[in-house]
Motif scaffolding. Structure first.
Motif, short mmCIF file in Angstrom:
data_model
loop_
_atom_site.label_atom_id
_atom_site.label_comp_id
_atom_site.label_asym_id
_atom_site.label_seq_id
_atom_site.Cartn_x
_atom_site.Cartn_y
_atom_site.Cartn_z
N GLU A 347 0.85 -1.19 0.00
CA GLU A 347 0.00 0.00 0.00
C GLU A 347 0.88 1.24 0.00
OE1 GLU A 347 -3.02 0.29 2.99
OE2 GLU A 347 -3.62 -1.79 2.70
N ASN A 349 1.95 4.98 0.38
CA ASN A 349 1.54 6.20 1.10
C ASN A 349 2.69 7.18 0.87
OD1 ASN A 349 0.03 7.84 2.76
ND2 ASN A 349 1.10 7.16 4.60
N SER A 363 -2.11 8.42 -1.29
CA SER A 363 -2.17 6.95 -1.25
C SER A 363 -2.13 6.39 -2.66
CB SER A 363 -3.41 6.49 -0.50
OG SER A 363 -4.55 7.00 -1.13
N GLY A 378 5.26 4.00 5.62
CA GLY A 378 4.45 2.82 5.92
C GLY A 378 5.16 1.55 5.49
N SER A 379 4.39 0.50 5.19
CA SER A 379 5.00 -0.79 4.87
C SER A 379 5.75 -0.73 3.54
CB SER A 379 3.92 -1.87 4.81
OG SER A 379 2.96 -1.52 3.85
N GLU A 557 -0.27 -5.65 7.25
CA GLU A 557 -1.41 -4.74 7.39
C GLU A 557 -1.24 -3.84 8.61
OE1 GLU A 557 -4.59 -7.53 7.65
OE2 GLU A 557 -4.34 -8.21 5.59
N SER A 558 -1.86 -2.66 8.53
CA SER A 558 -1.86 -1.70 9.65
C SER A 558 -0.45 -1.38 10.15
CB SER A 558 -2.70 -2.23 10.82
OG SER A 558 -3.93 -2.73 10.36
N GLN A 560 2.52 0.63 11.41
CA GLN A 560 2.56 1.90 12.15
C GLN A 560 3.94 2.06 12.77
OE1 GLN A 560 -0.54 1.96 15.04
NE2 GLN A 560 -0.20 4.07 15.63
N TYR A 567 8.05 0.00 15.75
CA TYR A 567 6.94 -0.10 14.80
C TYR A 567 6.19 -1.40 15.04
CZ TYR A 567 10.70 -2.67 12.45
OH TYR A 567 11.73 -3.53 12.18
N ALA A 569 2.81 -4.07 13.28
CA ALA A 569 1.94 -4.36 12.14
C ALA A 569 1.28 -5.72 12.36
CB ALA A 569 2.74 -4.36 10.85
N ASN A 570 0.25 -5.96 11.55
CA ASN A 570 -0.45 -7.24 11.60
C ASN A 570 0.09 -8.12 10.47
OD1 ASN A 570 -2.35 -9.34 11.34
ND2 ASN A 570 -3.99 -8.05 12.16
N ILE A 575 -0.33 -9.48 15.76
CA ILE A 575 0.27 -8.15 15.82
C ILE A 575 1.65 -8.27 16.48
CG2 ILE A 575 0.09 -5.85 16.85
CD1 ILE A 575 -3.00 -6.18 16.54
#
Length: 794
Positions: A347, A349, A363, A378-379, A557-558, A560, A567, A569-570, A575
């Motif tokens: 994804e 960003n 995005s 982000g990722s 996912e997610s 942060q 940091y 993430a899922n 998590i």
């Protein structure tokens, strides 16, 4: 007699109409409108900066720019366009003085949809960042035209082809060369003398032919010198071209006088020779610069390597210059995207603040195009390359005005010397001319001509560009990429060096990591490795290399990140948290450097890192004994004693420093009148690098492109930093020596010229000789200097 009136805005004489407004007179409605716009927006300083500096707006049809709004044309002429921001570089030939620059860089105050504008005076270009949703490109072009700065848009400007060597300069040089060669040929019979009847009969014809040859040289070939001298004088600066122009006019006038009165043959051939050599020097100078821009192009400046991913997911660090269209590359969190590409996985960003100056994220979904120069937040992303590095937008970033420190460039050696030089020469010419005026009027012309020619400062003007040009190449070949010649002068003045610890004086190897805690399951280990792959943090990268499991990549996912903490993430429904002890609700102990890992808020274990310092650091700090040394680190003080042993001459060390702390630390040193160089790894040190007098970004094997640095240096070369500093200092010595050579020529020549013992012809021959001597000396001495410190790559 009627007093001629001039327009308050553009300074042109009143011809067709006379418009009285605000107690001022204008020549047309266009000038009056521009005056109104400037006054309404509190920009009336424009007229104080430079009287009658304005340019009369053209009366052209305003619909001429409508074609720019066609999508195909818009894409072709703009440099960058994404979100609501576009960037375009216009060619504006009428930019001519300081007030033009001031006005064009204040466009954002005239129109709220213009975000910033930057002028490149030498190239006569204007770069504008604007909101294309609220301001059409055609409207922007019309707006500039109405101000009097009509942009030139042609196929050539749309293709953005850089003219690496000004064609008009070659034409001027060719005319001077033709006139010089033929002039010498025609003047030859008079040089050998003798009472030849035929020569006596035709000398008038020969002299007229030489005059006809010399005239276009004086009025066309030398035109750049007149422009430069005039603009300097208009802006109350007596620059180095003033004595050159005086020399040309005196020699030309004197020659006409001699031919008309039959006093002698004049010096037309000498004048052509003078301009031939000066233009040759100018071409050398331009060639040096354009060759430099090739020598230190994107391959040099960009990060040394980038992570390439093959179709099996295997990662490999390759040279940025080796990336080809169709390759897949990995871009992690906070990394700059080095080439234009299509998003394949992840994804996007994208933060385009490097390009647009605004921190707004856009995005991106798989299939979208991503411009080079954006930063992923982000990722990690997988991109397919669609443009080579040299064609991507990022290649323009290094020279982008927004990332340049606002240096005037006036504090350079040449400018400081030439300021006094010009006045001294003019003073000598005036005193000698006055003296000879009362003794021998004919001799006065000869003396003043000889002084102004012999003192022609072209050798002075050539010494710095040639020296620094060679030095930049030598440094570049040794993986120390300097942004511009001004940086070399700044490095030579440095007396304080601040080192960031992690990634600058240390490097990490697998053997320096130790795991503490219960064994982590293969399932979790693969997930952790996937998450580590997304981070750009140096410890995460080392840990990614350290964990020996197969390279499988799972969707993240997610994602942060909390700067300075860690940091999370899922990954596959769980998590994971990677970061500091506090971030994972643990107690840190013994001031150790460690990465803590949790799964679903349950602590798994920690990886302890021991820094390994670069080899031969102790030797480096011994050689830097004349500099004040400081160490900054974002880590804790666990290795303070080790550092004190390594750097006995260290003034102070500061630990647990945030990026802002580092910047303020540099500022405090500068407040004590210290000239500071900062060495950092270019990511969390960006602010400190920009604040320092010279920012040196260290690039090892990571995509750490930092526009705010002045130098990019290969990490392996840090331990030989003293060589680079010594070469920069040595280059200043060489420039000073070339000045001395130039002055010696002038002193010897002037002593003959002032006493009336030097013929202007001999003066004209000595002048190019001094330039050739300077160029030869600087070429040889920079090669010797390079060999002294870099034996292989001088």
């Amino acid at each position: 007699m009627e007093v001629s009136e001039n327009c308050f805005h553009c300074g042109q004489g009143i011809e067709k109409e006379r418009i009285l407004f605000d107690e001022r007179i204008f020549c047309c409605n266009g000038c009056k409108s521009v005056y109104e716009i400037l006054n309404t927006n509190n920009l009336s300083n424009f007229y104080e900066l430079n009287k009658t500096a304005g340019i009369r707006p053209s009366d052209d049809n305003s619909s001429q720019f409508d074609y720019l709004d066609t999508p195909e044309i818009f894409d072709k002429v703009t440099d960058f366009s994404e979100g609501n921001t576009s960037l375009i570089t216009f060619k504006v030939p009428v930019i001519h003085c300081s007030s033009c620059i001031w006005l064009l860089e204040s466009l954002h105050t005239l129109n709220e949809n213009i975000k910033y504008s930057q002028v490149n005076f030498t190239r006569k270009t204007l770069q504008v960042s604007f909101n294309h949703n609220d301001l059409k490109l055609s409207e922007l072009a019309k707006f500039l035209t109405n101000l009097g700065y009509k942009p030139v848009i042609s196929l050539e400007t749309a293709d953005k082809n850089e003219d690496h060597l000004d064609k008009s300069l070659l034409v001027k040089f060719a005319i001077a060369a033709f006139a010089f060669g033929n002039g010498m040929f025609l003047a030859f019979p008079e040089y050998i003398g003798g009472e030849d009847y035929w020569m006596e009969h035709y000398k008038g014809l020969f002299r007229t032919l030489i005059f006809l040859l010399a005239t276009p040289v004086v009025f066309y070939s030398a035109s750049d010198y007149y422009k430069s001298a005039w603009y300097g004088l208009k802006n109350k600066i007596v620059n180095i071209d003033v004595p050159i122009v005086l020399g040309i006019f005196v020699l030309y006038g004197r020659s006409i006088y001699e031919v008309v009165t039959d006093y002698g043959p004049g010096y037309f051939d000498t004048l052509c020779g003078l301009l031939f050599f000066m233009l040759l020097g100018k071409i050398f100078q331009k060639r040096t610069y354009s060759a430099l821009s090739y020598d230190r192009d994107y391959k040099s400046f960009y990060p040394i390597a980038v992570t390439k991913v093959d179709f099996e997911g295997k990662q490999d660090n390759i040279l940025l210059s080796e990336i080809k269209v169709g390759d897949r590359i990995l871009v992690r969190n906070q990394e700059i995207i080095p080439v234009d590409g299509i998003l394949i996985n992840g994804e996007g960003n994208i933060d385009n603040s490097f390009i647009t100056g605004e921190s707004e994220s856009i995005s991106k979904q798989p299939g979208d195009k991503i411009f080079a120069g954006g930063k992923q937040v982000g990722s990690s992303l997988e991109l397919e390359v669609i443009k080579n590095v040299d064609q991507s937008y990022l290649t323009q970033l290094w020279n982008k005005e927004a990332f340049k420190k606002h240096e005037t460039g006036l504090d350079t050696l040449t400018n400081n010397v030439s300021k006094y030089f010009t006045f001294i020469i003019l003073g000598i010419a005036l005193v000698a001319g006055t003296y000879w005026y009362f003794i021998d009027l004919n001799k006065m012309f000869q003396v003043v001509s000889a002084i102004l020619i012999i003192a022609c400062p072209c050798a002075l003007a050539l010494s710095a560009p040639f020296t620094f040009g060679h030095i930049m190449r030598i440094l570049g070949r040794n993986k120390f990429y300097v942004k511009d010649t001004l940086t070399i002068e700044k490095i030579a003045k440095i007396n304080t060096i601040v080192f960031d610890k992690t990634g600058t004086i240390t490097h990490r190897k697998k053997s320096n990591i130790k795991y503490e805690g219960p064994e982590i399951q293969e399932f979790d280990l693969l997930n952790i490795k996937t998450l580590l792959k997304n981070s750009n943090h140096p410890l995460s990268k080392s840990l990614y290399e350290f964990i020996e499991s197969k390279d499988e990549y799972f969707p993240v996912e997610s994602f942060q990140e909390i700067s300075g903490k860690g940091y999370e993430a899922n990954v596959r429904g769980n998590i994971y948290k990677i970061g500091s002890a506090r971030y994972n609700n643990q107690e840190s102990k013994n001031l150790e450097t460690a990465v803590y890992i949790s799964k679903n808020d349950v602590f798994l274990g920690k990886f302890i890192f021991k820094n390994e310092y670069r080899a031969k650091l102790k030797d480096l700090f011994k050689k830097l004994a004349n500099y004040k040394i400081y160490i900054l680190s974002g880590d804790n003080s666990s290795e303070e004693n080790q550092l004190k042993e390594l750097i006995p001459n260290c003034q102070a060390m500061a630990f647990n420093q945030s990026p802002e702390d580092k910047l303020n630390y540099i500022k405090n040193l500068q407040d004590k009148n210290l000239k500071v160089a900062m060495l950092g790894d270019g990511l969390n040190d960006a602010g400190a690098l920009k604040q320092s007098n010279v920012g040196i970004a260290i690039a090892d094997d990571t995509n750490s492109f930092t526009p705010s640095s002045d130098v990019i240096m290969n990490g392996d070369k840090v331990v030989t930093l003293d060589n680079y500093l010594n070469v920069c200092k040595g280059s200043i010595t060489i420039v000073k020596m070339t000045f001395i050579i130039s002055f010696l020529y002038n002193i010897v020549g002037l002593s003959y010229a002032v006493t009336g013992h030097m013929h202007p012809l001999f003066a004209a021959l000595i002048m190019p000789a001094s330039s050739i001597t300077v160029v030869t000396f600087t070429t040889v001495s920079t090669w010797i200097l390079g060999r002294k410190y870099f034996k292989k790559h001088a």
